[in-house]
Design an enzyme around this catalytic site. Sequence first.
Site, PDB file in Angstrom:
ATOM      1  N   SER A  61       0.883  -1.176   0.000  1.00 37.27           N
ATOM      2  CA  SER A  61       0.000   0.000   0.000  1.00 37.27           C
ATOM      3  C   SER A  61       0.916   1.220   0.000  1.00 37.27           C
ATOM      4  O   SER A  61       1.275   1.751   1.053  1.00 37.27           O
ATOM      5  CB  SER A  61      -0.909  -0.013   1.240  1.00 37.27           C
ATOM      6  OG  SER A  61      -1.811  -1.080   1.177  1.00 37.27           O
ATOM      7  N   LYS A 138      -6.177   2.370  -3.522  1.00 33.20           N
ATOM      8  CA  LYS A 138      -6.053   1.599  -2.268  1.00 33.20           C
ATOM      9  C   LYS A 138      -6.040   2.525  -1.061  1.00 33.20           C
ATOM     10  O   LYS A 138      -6.641   2.232  -0.019  1.00 33.20           O
ATOM     11  CB  LYS A 138      -4.783   0.752  -2.288  1.00 33.20           C
ATOM     12  CG  LYS A 138      -4.513   0.008  -0.974  1.00 33.20           C
ATOM     13  CD  LYS A 138      -5.621  -0.973  -0.619  1.00 33.20           C
ATOM     14  CE  LYS A 138      -5.437  -1.582   0.768  1.00 33.20           C
ATOM     15  NZ  LYS A 138      -4.232  -2.412   0.885  1.00 33.20           N
ATOM     16  N   LYS A 207      -0.589   5.193   8.146  1.00 29.80           N
ATOM     17  CA  LYS A 207       0.240   5.518   6.977  1.00 29.80           C
ATOM     18  C   LYS A 207      -0.601   5.619   5.714  1.00 29.80           C
ATOM     19  O   LYS A 207      -0.477   6.562   4.927  1.00 29.80           O
ATOM     20  CB  LYS A 207       1.330   4.450   6.820  1.00 29.80           C
ATOM     21  CG  LYS A 207       2.234   4.621   5.606  1.00 29.80           C
ATOM     22  CD  LYS A 207       1.786   3.795   4.424  1.00 29.80           C
ATOM     23  CE  LYS A 207       1.844   2.310   4.698  1.00 29.80           C
ATOM     24  NZ  LYS A 207       1.438   1.507   3.527  1.00 29.80           N
TER      25      LYS A 207
END
Length: 337
Positions: A61, A138, A207
């Site tokens: 990701s 994503k 994150k």
Amino acid sequence: AEFGSQAVGSAAGGGGAEGLEALRGAEVLVMCLPTSAEDADVAEQLAPHLSAGACIVSCTSGEPAATQRLAQSLKERFGVHFFDCPVSGGPRGAAAGSLTCMLGSDDDAATERVLPVVRSFSQKVVRCGPVGSGHAVKAVNNALNVTHLLLGAEGLLALQQFGVDPEVALSAINTSSGRSLQTEVRLPEEVLSRRFGYGFKLPLMAKDCRIAAGVLKELPGASLLPAALDMVQRACAEESKDADYTRVVCHLERKAGMELRPGAGLAGKVLASRLAESASVPVAAQPAAQAAEAAALVAAAPGAAASEGHGRKRPHSEVEAPAAASSRSSKLTPALA
């Protein structure tokens, strides 16, 4: 995440550059690492030992702009294609081979070589656009994931404060228009159970949310998601580095001064049970005595009266007299409305 690092470390440990030379004939390499920094580090080690035209697929990701820079650099220096292909579906999806992949690619011919490999561990592959677009999608997907979790938890906390058992609330919501993966699975399995063990760490979710915040800067005036993503960062700062992402709910619980727990409202359970029993019977055919029976059960239930933080006294108007039933045959039994 560890698999990619161990694979490279093993090859290097078995002869350094000579070990990596064994990759010369590889056409497609797949790696799944924590962040774009690890992507760049490992790809820079691999690329010099790959043949021109080889494809590196990142299921990380990652950060879209960093992915675009890395893809351009690898193509110019080594003739190696770099794809972003983050996945969604979690540990269960990975084990079952039912992941969804979000593919970013700049080369149609190279994509055709990559697709059979990607399809071997996924149920659905969506080509989102050029390199970097998969990582952008994503990031927003994960932002929506955790935002839905926060919204659901906040709603349940408010209902629990009102006196409604969270499990009862979810039994209604999950067959109604407000349901989501979070209300159907995460909240009951991870939060109400107090397990908090889905298998995805909160720092990694934080994150991803920072990445999504960068994508959202493309939209002037964006405010809803940024507010939720800021809350994720605050929640992450309050938890340990190994905390599961579902513990983001604990931030809301601390603010509310209570935890989400099953059984907070026994009266709600009584009414839900009566509703389930009567669901298959036409309302007009239900005995008028049922309303009085349900009212009596509610009145007799321990904790049915108002209690500090979890209940309220039930107003008389909420349990109508049996005589009213015949005039409302097109609605729920009055005691269960």
